[in-house]
Design an enzyme around this catalytic site. Structure first.
Site, PDB file in Angstrom:
ATOM      1  CE  LYS A  33       5.226  -8.153  -7.365  1.00  0.00           C
ATOM      2  NZ  LYS A  33       4.630  -7.033  -8.160  1.00  0.00           N
TER       3      LYS A  33
ATOM      4  CE1 TYR B 133       4.680  -7.596  -2.720  1.00  0.00           C
ATOM      5  CE2 TYR B 133       6.678  -8.456  -1.714  1.00  0.00           C
ATOM      6  CZ  TYR B 133       6.054  -7.668  -2.664  1.00  0.00           C
ATOM      7  OH  TYR B 133       6.811  -6.958  -3.568  1.00  0.00           O
TER       8      TYR B 133
ATOM      9  CB  THR C 178       9.740  -8.757  -5.036  1.00  0.00           C
ATOM     10  OG1 THR C 178      10.521  -8.956  -3.868  1.00  0.00           O
ATOM     11  CG2 THR C 178       8.623  -9.794  -5.025  1.00  0.00           C
ATOM     12  CG  ASP C 179      14.839  -9.750  -3.360  1.00  0.00           C
ATOM     13  OD1 ASP C 179      13.721  -9.395  -2.906  1.00  0.00           O
ATOM     14  OD2 ASP C 179      15.913  -9.402  -2.817  1.00  0.00           O
ATOM     15  CD  GLU C 180      10.040  -9.464   0.022  1.00  0.00           C
ATOM     16  OE1 GLU C 180       9.151 -10.046   0.637  1.00  0.00           O
ATOM     17  OE2 GLU C 180      10.343  -8.276   0.212  1.00  0.00           O
TER      18      GLU C 180
HETATM   19  P1  NAD Z   1       3.690   0.977  -3.328  1.00  0.00           P
HETATM   20  O1  NAD Z   1       2.874   0.184  -2.371  1.00  0.00           O
HETATM   21  O2  NAD Z   1       4.413   2.186  -2.849  1.00  0.00           O
HETATM   22  O3  NAD Z   1       2.766   1.455  -4.551  1.00  0.00           O
HETATM   23  C1  NAD Z   1       1.835   0.627  -5.156  1.00  0.00           C
HETATM   24  C2  NAD Z   1       0.919   1.517  -5.988  1.00  0.00           C
HETATM   25  O4  NAD Z   1      -0.042   0.662  -6.651  1.00  0.00           O
HETATM   26  C3  NAD Z   1       0.098   2.512  -5.154  1.00  0.00           C
HETATM   27  O5  NAD Z   1       0.146   3.796  -5.754  1.00  0.00           O
HETATM   28  C4  NAD Z   1      -1.311   1.949  -5.181  1.00  0.00           C
HETATM   29  O6  NAD Z   1      -2.314   2.953  -5.101  1.00  0.00           O
HETATM   30  C5  NAD Z   1      -1.334   1.248  -6.526  1.00  0.00           C
HETATM   31  N1  NAD Z   1      -2.337   0.162  -6.585  1.00  0.00           N
HETATM   32  C6  NAD Z   1      -2.539  -0.813  -5.666  1.00  0.00           C
HETATM   33  N2  NAD Z   1      -3.558  -1.602  -6.065  1.00  0.00           N
HETATM   34  C7  NAD Z   1      -3.991  -1.130  -7.257  1.00  0.00           C
HETATM   35  C8  NAD Z   1      -4.999  -1.525  -8.161  1.00  0.00           C
HETATM   36  N3  NAD Z   1      -5.803  -2.571  -7.898  1.00  0.00           N
HETATM   37  N4  NAD Z   1      -5.177  -0.816  -9.297  1.00  0.00           N
HETATM   38  C9  NAD Z   1      -4.393   0.264  -9.576  1.00  0.00           C
HETATM   39  N5  NAD Z   1      -3.416   0.688  -8.739  1.00  0.00           N
HETATM   40  C10 NAD Z   1      -3.218   0.013  -7.599  1.00  0.00           C
HETATM   41  O7  NAD Z   1       4.680  -0.074  -3.978  1.00  0.00           O
HETATM   42  P2  NAD Z   1       6.172   0.123  -4.478  1.00  0.00           P
HETATM   43  O8  NAD Z   1       7.089  -0.048  -3.334  1.00  0.00           O
HETATM   44  O9  NAD Z   1       6.255   1.334  -5.307  1.00  0.00           O
HETATM   45  O10 NAD Z   1       6.324  -1.179  -5.396  1.00  0.00           O
HETATM   46  C11 NAD Z   1       6.021  -1.129  -6.789  1.00  0.00           C
HETATM   47  C12 NAD Z   1       6.228  -2.508  -7.385  1.00  0.00           C
HETATM   48  O11 NAD Z   1       7.552  -2.947  -7.154  1.00  0.00           O
HETATM   49  C13 NAD Z   1       5.309  -3.573  -6.794  1.00  0.00           C
HETATM   50  O12 NAD Z   1       4.889  -4.428  -7.830  1.00  0.00           O
HETATM   51  C14 NAD Z   1       6.210  -4.322  -5.815  1.00  0.00           C
HETATM   52  O13 NAD Z   1       5.810  -5.666  -5.665  1.00  0.00           O
HETATM   53  C15 NAD Z   1       7.555  -4.212  -6.521  1.00  0.00           C
HETATM   54  N6  NAD Z   1       8.723  -4.264  -5.631  1.00  0.00           N
HETATM   55  C16 NAD Z   1       8.883  -3.324  -4.642  1.00  0.00           C
HETATM   56  C17 NAD Z   1      10.008  -3.364  -3.832  1.00  0.00           C
HETATM   57  C18 NAD Z   1      10.258  -2.330  -2.755  1.00  0.00           C
HETATM   58  O14 NAD Z   1      11.270  -2.428  -2.053  1.00  0.00           O
HETATM   59  N7  NAD Z   1       9.423  -1.333  -2.590  1.00  0.00           N
HETATM   60  C19 NAD Z   1      10.968  -4.372  -4.020  1.00  0.00           C
HETATM   61  C20 NAD Z   1      10.755  -5.317  -5.021  1.00  0.00           C
HETATM   62  C21 NAD Z   1       9.650  -5.244  -5.835  1.00  0.00           C
HETATM   63  P1  TYD Z   2      10.415  -4.082   4.874  1.00  0.00           P
HETATM   64  O1  TYD Z   2      10.877  -2.699   4.634  1.00  0.00           O
HETATM   65  O2  TYD Z   2       9.037  -4.308   5.381  1.00  0.00           O
HETATM   66  O3  TYD Z   2      10.660  -4.890   3.516  1.00  0.00           O
HETATM   67  P2  TYD Z   2      10.585  -6.498   3.222  1.00  0.00           P
HETATM   68  O4  TYD Z   2       9.807  -7.143   4.273  1.00  0.00           O
HETATM   69  O5  TYD Z   2       9.881  -6.509   1.910  1.00  0.00           O
HETATM   70  O6  TYD Z   2      11.999  -6.955   3.141  1.00  0.00           O
HETATM   71  O7  TYD Z   2      11.407  -4.772   5.905  1.00  0.00           O
HETATM   72  C1  TYD Z   2      12.797  -4.830   5.652  1.00  0.00           C
HETATM   73  C2  TYD Z   2      13.419  -5.610   6.782  1.00  0.00           C
HETATM   74  O8  TYD Z   2      13.307  -4.842   8.000  1.00  0.00           O
HETATM   75  C3  TYD Z   2      12.726  -6.927   7.060  1.00  0.00           C
HETATM   76  O9  TYD Z   2      13.714  -7.888   7.484  1.00  0.00           O
HETATM   77  C4  TYD Z   2      11.803  -6.617   8.229  1.00  0.00           C
HETATM   78  C5  TYD Z   2      12.578  -5.571   8.998  1.00  0.00           C
HETATM   79  N1  TYD Z   2      11.762  -4.560   9.730  1.00  0.00           N
HETATM   80  C6  TYD Z   2      12.026  -4.266  11.073  1.00  0.00           C
HETATM   81  O10 TYD Z   2      12.944  -4.851  11.669  1.00  0.00           O
HETATM   82  N2  TYD Z   2      11.275  -3.317  11.696  1.00  0.00           N
HETATM   83  C7  TYD Z   2      10.255  -2.661  11.063  1.00  0.00           C
HETATM   84  O11 TYD Z   2       9.567  -1.824  11.711  1.00  0.00           O
HETATM   85  C8  TYD Z   2      10.004  -2.954   9.677  1.00  0.00           C
HETATM   86  C9  TYD Z   2       8.899  -2.259   8.928  1.00  0.00           C
HETATM   87  C10 TYD Z   2      10.781  -3.908   9.041  1.00  0.00           C
END
Ligand code: NAD
Ligand code: TYD
Length: 338
Positions: free
Chosen positions: A156, A152, A125-127
């Site tokens: 990561k 989180y 992630t960019d975070e």
């Molecule tokens: P998500 O939370 O929707 O899915 C995570 C999946 O991992 C779930 O299906 C969960 O059951 C599985 N999981 C969790 N712990 C596990 C374990 N111990 N063993 C096996 N499986 C396990 O997450 P996502 O949004 O699909 O994100 C996927 C990846 O992308 C993550 O690594 C996250 O850090 C990264 N990422 C997500 C975002 C975003 O905006 N969603 C942005 C940047 C990076």
């Molecule tokens: P989120 O989707 O939780 O992603 P991340 O924290 O990984 O960026 O949140 C996106 C942005 O929206 C973040 O600045 C927090 C804000 N946010 C709200 O304002 N209200 C909400 O209910 C949620 C879930 C997030």
């Protein structure tokens, strides 16, 4: 090619599996997922009978199981999505983030090394870069130092360092991608965009943290899957690629107002709620490297994808209504009714 996808029942992982089976129909995919609250096999109903797809329930933190699976299935490539992924939940309870995101990644790396995997691609992630100043033009780039600020993002960041260390120390063939906030079909409605859309569909208020002037860089999930595909095909070993969207500093409040407008509701439904502790002000990603080296760029603009996403949630009431029960209700109370 035999590909192990970890976390394939989650939001991005399931979109990736659907994308991969469509675009690489000869490959075999093994989906390893623990099915935590975020894992949902409904996302993969359309491929569950595909002979090139297999689901295996399991935990990446179990070294014997992971090692056996990779050996037994003769895995060649690992695409590692499995993680605890929600910042707010990491603030409520960091423990599973440390366990899965750090220890789980270490266990997978060890098994990848032992079984001479051809590629280990790590999704991050960019975070990990921390927060940028509001109003500045700066973007995260490959020279930006790591400065994670939530449990989180810290977990990561630790995983990214481990993956890179396995390349330097043991020559494990790795690549890493750090992407911005994804959105699109099958996203769990704890994250901003699906939470807002589904709350509106339920006739509820929409919660905006603090002053709503926080900025995220928004990436459509299918563009992200295409980026991972290109990295797997043409990316250089040991390298990191940054992947972002086409938004130009759009605040959370503006995103929410756009959704309200698409759905024809009044802005009166916006409810400003207590801010997130340590809330990162602004994210923006410089993705010129992946564009220059691999020819990747998002296909459409944010507004087009946002309309498509609203439409998807509107047409798939059954999917998210099943998700917004039980555990979700407990979480929602804890997070929003303080
Ligand atoms: P998500 O939370 O929707 O899915 C995570 C999946 O991992 C779930 O299906 C969960 O059951 C599985 N999981 C969790 N712990 C596990 C374990 N111990 N063993 C096996 N499986 C396990 O997450 P996502 O949004 O699909 O994100 C996927 C990846 O992308 C993550 O690594 C996250 O850090 C990264 N990422 C997500 C975002 C975003 O905006 N969603 C942005 C940047 C990076
Ligand atoms: P989120 O989707 O939780 O992603 P991340 O924290 O990984 O960026 O949140 C996106 C942005 O929206 C973040 O600045 C927090 C804000 N946010 C709200 O304002 N209200 C909400 O209910 C949620 C879930 C997030």
């Amino acid at each position: 090619m035999k590909v192990l996808v970890t976390g394939g029942a989650g939001f991005i992982g399931s979109n990736f599996i659907l994308y991969w089976l469509k675009n690489h129909p000869k490959d075999k995919i093994i989906n390893l997922d623990k099915l935590t609250y975020a894992g949902n096999l409904d996302n993969l109903k359309s491929v569950e009978n595909n002979p090139n797809y297999k689901f295996i329930k399991g935990d990446i933190c179990d070294p014997k199981f992971v090692n056996f699976l990779i050996y037994n299935e003769q895995i060649e490539i690992i695409v590692h999505f499995a993680a605890e992924s929600h910042v707010d939940r990491s603030i409520l309870n960091p423990a599973p983030f440390i366990k899965t995101n750090i220890e789980g990644t270490y266990i997978l790396l060890e098994a990848a090394l032992k079984n001479k995997i051809k590629r280990f691609h790590h999704i991050s992630t960019d975070e990990v870069f921390g927060a940028l100043k509001l109003g500045s033009k700066t973007k995260f780039n490959l020279n930006t130092p790591y400065n994670p600020r939530s449990p989180y993002s810290a977990s990561k960041a630790a995983a990214d360092h481990l993956v890179h260390a396995y390349y330097i120390t043991y020559n494990l063939p790795i690549t890493i991608s750090n992407c911005s906030n994804n959105f699109g079909p099958y996203q769990f409605p704890e994250k901003l965009i699906p939470l807002i859309i589904t709350n509106i569909l339920e006739g509820k208020k929409v919660p905006v943290y603090g002053d709503g002037l926080y900025v995220r860089d928004w990436l459509y999930v299918e563009d992200h899957c295409r980026a991972i595909d290109l990295i797997l095909q043409k990316g250089k070993l040991g390298e990191t690629y940054l992947v972002g969207g086409l938004t130009d500093d759009i605040s959370n409040l503006e995103v929410v107002k756009k959704i309200i407008k698409i759905m024809g509701r009044s802005e009166k439904i916006v409810e400003f709620v207590k801010d997130r502790p340590g809330h990162d002000r602004r994210y923006a990603i410089d993705w010129t490297k992946i564009k220059a080296e691999l020819g990747w760029q998002p296909e459409f603009d944010f507004d087009t994808y946002l309309k498509y996403t609203v439409d998807w949630y509107t047409r798939n009431l059954d999917w998210w209504k099943r998700v917004k029960t039980g555990e979700y209700q407990e979480y929602y109370k804890k997070q929003y009714c303080k």
